[in-house]
Design a protein around this motif. Structure first.
Motif, PDB file in Angstrom:
ATOM      1  N   PHE A  13      24.301  70.551 -57.381  1.00  0.00           N
ATOM      2  CA  PHE A  13      25.675  70.197 -58.377  1.00  0.00           C
ATOM      3  C   PHE A  13      26.318  71.467 -58.618  1.00  0.00           C
ATOM      4  N   VAL A  14      27.569  71.359 -58.347  1.00  0.00           N
ATOM      5  CA  VAL A  14      28.636  72.037 -58.690  1.00  0.00           C
ATOM      6  C   VAL A  14      29.479  71.701 -59.692  1.00  0.00           C
ATOM      7  N   PRO A  15      29.473  72.302 -60.960  1.00  0.00           N
ATOM      8  CA  PRO A  15      30.346  72.007 -62.126  1.00  0.00           C
ATOM      9  C   PRO A  15      31.846  72.128 -61.863  1.00  0.00           C
ATOM     10  N   TRP A  16      32.838  71.610 -62.619  1.00  0.00           N
ATOM     11  CA  TRP A  16      34.166  71.793 -62.285  1.00  0.00           C
ATOM     12  C   TRP A  16      34.676  72.928 -62.937  1.00  0.00           C
ATOM     13  N   GLU A  17      35.747  73.552 -62.690  1.00  0.00           N
ATOM     14  CA  GLU A  17      36.106  75.066 -62.946  1.00  0.00           C
ATOM     15  C   GLU A  17      37.319  74.963 -63.673  1.00  0.00           C
ATOM     16  N   PHE A  18      37.894  73.540 -64.117  1.00  0.00           N
ATOM     17  CA  PHE A  18      39.140  73.416 -64.926  1.00  0.00           C
ATOM     18  C   PHE A  18      38.867  73.401 -66.424  1.00  0.00           C
ATOM     19  N   ALA A  19      39.649  73.920 -67.223  1.00  0.00           N
ATOM     20  CA  ALA A  19      39.272  73.910 -68.768  1.00  0.00           C
ATOM     21  C   ALA A  19      39.280  72.293 -69.169  1.00  0.00           C
ATOM     22  N   SER A  20      38.353  71.938 -69.931  1.00  0.00           N
ATOM     23  CA  SER A  20      37.837  70.487 -70.466  1.00  0.00           C
ATOM     24  C   SER A  20      39.253  70.018 -71.257  1.00  0.00           C
TER      25      SER A  20
ATOM     26  N   VAL B 111      42.023  68.386 -69.724  1.00  0.00           N
ATOM     27  CA  VAL B 111      41.910  66.843 -68.853  1.00  0.00           C
ATOM     28  C   VAL B 111      41.745  65.957 -70.241  1.00  0.00           C
ATOM     29  N   PHE B 112      40.882  66.518 -71.136  1.00  0.00           N
ATOM     30  CA  PHE B 112      40.614  65.683 -72.154  1.00  0.00           C
ATOM     31  C   PHE B 112      41.123  65.785 -73.596  1.00  0.00           C
ATOM     32  N   PRO B 113      42.293  65.989 -73.766  1.00  0.00           N
ATOM     33  CA  PRO B 113      42.784  66.411 -75.055  1.00  0.00           C
ATOM     34  C   PRO B 113      42.683  65.212 -76.169  1.00  0.00           C
ATOM     35  N   ARG B 114      43.114  64.141 -75.662  1.00  0.00           N
ATOM     36  CA  ARG B 114      43.188  63.020 -76.657  1.00  0.00           C
ATOM     37  C   ARG B 114      41.660  62.725 -76.975  1.00  0.00           C
TER      38      ARG B 114
ATOM     39  N   LEU C 201      37.096  62.789 -80.769  1.00  0.00           N
ATOM     40  CA  LEU C 201      35.655  63.088 -81.230  1.00  0.00           C
ATOM     41  C   LEU C 201      35.530  63.980 -82.402  1.00  0.00           C
ATOM     42  N   GLY C 202      36.706  64.920 -82.628  1.00  0.00           N
ATOM     43  CA  GLY C 202      36.700  65.440 -83.817  1.00  0.00           C
ATOM     44  C   GLY C 202      36.825  64.404 -85.171  1.00  0.00           C
TER      45      GLY C 202
END
Length: 572
Positions: free
Chosen positions: A18-25, A28-31, A36-37
């Motif tokens: 397993f190689v996790p992604w390197e971009f900031a979450s 990709v998932f601001p909305r 979730l908040g």
């Protein structure tokens, strides 16, 4: 829909690396993160509401309990009113673009922070007001998860170490009670036991009570999930707890071991004892069921009720207890035999004893088996008890019935003295002699009827005593009854004569005439009616003598009971 994150993605790769992604979450998932908040805010609102709903049923004890409970009630009402804001909103709470929710939520958090401060103050006051550690823990348990709220927890933080100190004091108090109990065991064997419990079961129950007392508090302290219960001081206190538990275990083990080592021998020795014993001086008997056997039966009964797996009842004691119902049956019937026999011995009169001496002798021979040979392990005990109970009961019943008959006879004769033969017409009137013959006949008939009853009573007692009519013992008994009847007639005659004396006493105060003599003209003379002349056939003196004779004649109305005197009745 599945939620994808760096924490969960790895679970889908079982065979490959397993190689996790390197971009900031957040890129990709601001909305999604905003949504979730919002969900977390709603979750906080619901959890807070659930926690504060506990306040509805909380009652605080102590001196200030009523006032503090009222404050809790007011605080809950304020919270309930404020929460209705979210119940009446018209917008969608899950709409992340809706700014009204943010304002309402911030107001809610400010209000809750204020209520938390007030509630923390109430809890601290209740903590100080509680009189015991158990009361404090009960109060904390009532508030439940409210205690974990940050503001309340921080304000109550200094109180928690005091719980450990109070628990240590509780352990010290328990140790003192244990030492006192241990001292009484060595010196006086007068232990503090539960009400009505025997020695061993009482000790085990006492130890169990001590264990529950300190264990319940310890478990509640641990359940607080607070750092104070994991401190070095708490660990030392909990070591004291372990030592106290071990002392209690050793103490009850010693008591129980001593009992089990001797119960078998004690039981066997006492079961070999005879059923009854007799006092050589008084001739009275008693049941010979040793108190130690009673103690064994009670111990087993209460030990079984404790339902403790670590308590194994000895076979000897269990074997005796298996016959508990049988022994209870034996004792109940033997107590009945003893009470009836002793009643006959204690109440029999000297004049009655010769009449039952032979019957009592046969009963004594029967009882000697229980005094000499029969014991609690004999096979034919129940058959013997039934036979002896019947014999003893029959004798006691006959003797008691004979005594009751004599008492009934005395009650009959007591009525002869209820009122004199002749009385005044009125309270201050003359002696009523107008219907003298009718009154006399009625009174004589009553005495004759009572005489028939007395004769029947004597005949019944002859049967009850199983006596022989021409025996000297029965004649002596008739003399005894005869004397009572003489006393009855004496009292009856005395009642009538005493009435005449009291109403003719010269010096009696405020006395009124009892009789009268009228002076009448009988040409050419003046005469008294009745005549006052001595020796006159219908004179006043003859009237008085007739009244006295009427009273004495009462004793001639009943045939003489003691016929061997050769007299028909009791009048001399």
């Amino acid at each position: 829909k599945a939620v994808v994150s760096t924490q969960s993605t790895g679970t889908y790769f079982k065979e490959a690396e397993f190689v996790p992604w390197e971009f900031a979450s957040s890129l990709v998932f601001p909305r999604y993160n905003c949504f979730l908040g919002r969900v977390r805010q709603l979750l906080d609102l619901v959890e807070t509401t659930i926690e504060f709903n506990r306040l509805e049923k909380i009652e605080i004890g102590g001196m200030k309990g009523k006032a503090l409970s009222k404050q809790v009630e007011n605080l809950f009402l304020e919270f309930t009113e404020f929460v209705t804001i979210f119940q009446n909103i018209s917008y969608n709470c899950l709409d992340i673009k809706e700014p009204a929710f943010k304002r309402d939520y911030e107001k809610f958090k400010e209000k809750i922070e204020y209520l938390d401060l007030r509630l923390a103050s109430i809890i601290n006051q209740g903590f100080d007001d509680c009189g015991s550690l158990e009361a404090i823990l009960k109060m904390l348990d009532a508030f439940g998860t409210l205690l974990d709220r940050p503001i309340i927890r921080s304000n109550s933080e200094p109180k928690y170490p005091l719980l450990i100190q109070m628990y240590e004091q509780e352990l010290d108090s328990t140790k003192k009670m244990f030492d006192a109990q241990n001292t009484m065991l060595k010196d006086t064997k007068n232990l503090v036991l539960h009400v009505n419990m025997p020695f061993v079961a009482g000790v085990l129950q006492w130890c169990q009570g001590m264990r529950e007392r300190i264990s319940l508090i310890r478990n509640k302290l641990v359940s607080l999930n607070h750092g104070a219960v994991e401190s070095a001081e708490a660990l030392i206190v909990f070591q004291k707890y372990d030592q106290m538990m071990e002392l209690l275990k050793t103490f009850e083990h010693q008591i129980y071991k001593n009992w089990t080592s001797s119960v078998g021998e004690v039981s066997e020795l006492n079961l070999d004892l005879p059923l009854l014993t007799r006092n050589d001086e008084s001739k009275l008997i008693s049941v010979n069921f040793d108190p130690q056997l009673v103690s064994v039966l009670r111990e087993v009964r209460y030990l079984e009720s404790l339902k403790r797996e670590d308590v194994e009842i000895p076979n000897s004691a269990a074997g005796i207890y298996a016959k508990n119902d049988l022994f209870r049956q034996y004792l109940a019937n033997l107590d009945l035999i003893v009470s009836r026999y002793n009643k006959v011995r204690e109440t029999i009169l000297d004049v009655e004893y010769p009449l039952i001496e032979g019957q009592l002798g046969h009963l004594d021979i029967q009882l000697d088996r229980a005094i000499t040979s029969l014991n609690w392990k004999s096979e034919d005990v129940w058959k013997y008890i039934e036979e002896t109970r019947h014999t003893t009961g029959n004798l006691e019943q006959r003797v008691s019935s004979a005594k009751d008959n004599v008492e009934a006879m005395n009650n009959i004769m007591a009525k002869w003295c209820d009122y004199p033969l002749y009385e005044r017409k009125e309270k201050r009137g003359l002696l009523n002699l107008d219907d003298r013959a009718a009154m006399l006949e009625a009174r004589y008939n009553l005495i004759k009827q009572d005489g028939v009853k007395i004769q029947e009573i004597v005949a019944t007692n002859l049967t009850l005593f199983k006596a022989t009519e021409d025996s000297d013992h029965w004649r002596n008994y008739l003399d005894y009854v005869d004397d009572m009847i003489l006393d009855g007639f004496f009292n009856a005659v005395q009642c009538s004569l005493a009435y005449l004396l009291e109403n003719t006493e010269l010096n009696a105060p405020d006395i009124m005439p009892l009789m009268e003599a009228r002076l009448e003209l009988a040409i050419p003379d003046m005469v008294f009616v009745p005549s006052l002349a001595f020796g006159s056939d219908d004179g006043f003196m003859e009237l008085i003598e007739g009244i006295v004779d009427d009273a004495y004649k009462l004793s001639s109305l009943i045939p003489r009971i003691a016929k061997h005197y050769g007299m028909d009745h009791y009048q001399l």
